[in-house]
Enzyme design. Structure first.
Site, short mmCIF file in Angstrom:
data_model
loop_
_atom_site.label_atom_id
_atom_site.label_comp_id
_atom_site.label_asym_id
_atom_site.label_seq_id
_atom_site.Cartn_x
_atom_site.Cartn_y
_atom_site.Cartn_z
N GLN A 76 7.04 -12.96 3.11
CA GLN A 76 5.89 -12.83 4.01
C GLN A 76 5.73 -11.38 4.46
O GLN A 76 5.33 -11.09 5.59
CB GLN A 76 6.05 -13.75 5.22
CG GLN A 76 5.71 -15.20 4.96
CD GLN A 76 4.22 -15.43 4.77
OE1 GLN A 76 3.39 -14.66 5.25
NE2 GLN A 76 3.86 -16.49 4.07
N SER A 77 6.01 -10.45 3.57
CA SER A 77 6.06 -9.03 3.93
C SER A 77 4.72 -8.46 4.40
O SER A 77 3.72 -8.49 3.67
CB SER A 77 6.54 -8.23 2.71
OG SER A 77 6.40 -6.85 2.92
N ASN A 78 4.72 -7.92 5.61
CA ASN A 78 3.55 -7.19 6.12
C ASN A 78 3.34 -5.91 5.33
O ASN A 78 2.21 -5.49 5.09
CB ASN A 78 3.71 -6.88 7.60
CG ASN A 78 3.73 -8.13 8.46
OD1 ASN A 78 2.82 -8.94 8.39
ND2 ASN A 78 4.77 -8.29 9.26
N ALA A 80 4.04 -5.43 2.19
CA ALA A 80 3.42 -5.79 0.91
C ALA A 80 1.93 -6.03 1.09
O ALA A 80 1.11 -5.61 0.25
CB ALA A 80 4.11 -7.02 0.33
#
Length: 333
Positions: A76-78, A80
């Site tokens: 759930q990388s911000n 990315a």
């Protein structure tokens, strides 16, 4: 500090606001005045701190004539999401390597940032097991793209190298200009400490402008000694890049690791309380991984009397609220 010698894109639209949080300060009842720097309001799809770092990283990629961006992060990388966002704006292909730090946590049909990767037109997503060598995994993707005739550029997780950390040295300078204009004396700054670029950049920038405001990081994954060493190394290298005389001191790097909980991205009761307190009292949305756990640390150390009465404490909000929607069950329990 002179940032003009580095390639830089114009992603910012002026300084992000510094706002008082009187309602939350009153709820905590410790005679500590809380303020917030709203980097959640930075441009990019959903906002967040990585836009400051990507101003420099994407400019470096474009100067090197790259036509594809590769980066990595958690599922759930911000980071990315924002890399995908600015890649789309620049007309560059974006390829993500996602680390499944909690086994079984990646779902192709998930909400939150996962859904936004799809909307932003990410070209490929490679999911690897927790603990993988992420630079090596991104290297494999780079080799694949190079063999196909593309020119890839790798941005490390969180854009946390000296290029990305430069964005937060610039933020510290922006912050001091605002505080001087507001005639606001801040006694302490609290920041998230994860991939280390934000924390290191802030310390370097505060050193570079002689701000003399102590900065504490709240860890979201690692133990205190490990995290402090990572932040310090990056801060030293970034200070050298910016020609800051004397560099940074080891004692300037301070972390709290009591708020990580069972592990990175795994919810805690304190994080849930912090997210709800910020929302209900200040109408500010945090995220469950970074700003939520950092706010939990801030709230706890205020309650424990860490700051003397009358102190003005500034919280750096790094954004990430789109990830909330992947954690709805956590908040509705």
């Amino acid at each position: 500090m002179n940032f003009t010698k580095f390639p830089r894109r114009n992603y910012l639209q002026g300084p992000t606001p510094i706002e008082p949080m009187p309602a939350l300060s009153k709820v905590l009842g410790k005679d500590v005045n809380l303020y917030i720097k709203r980097d959640d309001l930075l441009p990019g799809a959903g906002g967040g701190n990585k836009t400051r770092k990507l101003e420099f990283c994407m400019a470096d990629a474009l100067e090197k004539k790259a036509n594809a961006i590769i980066t990595c992060g958690a599922v759930q990388s911000n980071h990315a999401r924002l890399t995908a966002s600015w890649s789309a704006k620049e007309g560059l292909d974006c390829h993500l390597v996602l680390e499944e730090r909690v086994k079984g946590s990646y779902k192709t049909d998930a909400s939150g940032n996962n859904f936004l990767f799809e909307l932003l037109g990410v070209k490929s997503i490679t999911v690897v097991a927790g603990g993988s060598d992420m630079m090596a995994e991104m290297g494999k993707k780079a080799d694949e793209l190079t063999a196909a005739g593309q020119k890839p550029y790798i941005i490390p997780g969180g854009a946390s190298n000296t290029i990305g950390a430069t964005g937060y040295a610039a933020c510290a300078e922006e912050m001091m200009t605002q505080l001087n204009d507001m005639r606001l004396k801040i006694n302490h700054i609290v920041v998230p400490s994860g991939s280390a670029g934000t924390h290191a950049g802030m310390v370097v920038g505060m050193t570079g402008v002689n701000g003399n405001i102590p900065i504490s990081g709240v860890n979201v994954s690692r133990a205190k000694n490990v995290q402090e060493d990572i932040v310090y190394k990056l801060a030293v290298d970034t200070a050298e890049r910016l020609d800051i005389k004397g560099g940074v001191k080891r004692e300037d790097i301070v972390c709290f690791d009591q708020y990580v909980g069972p592990g990175y991205s795994i919810p805690t009761d304190a994080m849930v309380e912090a997210v709800k307190l910020f929302a209900k009292n200040e109408a500010i949305l945090l995220d469950p991984v970074y700003s939520g756990k950092t706010a939990a640390g801030l709230i706890d150390i205020v309650r424990k009397g860490h700051f003397s009465k009358g102190s003005n404490v500034l919280f750096l909000h790094t954004g990430g609220s789109p990830a909330l929607y992947a954690y709805m069950d956590t908040f509705r329990q």
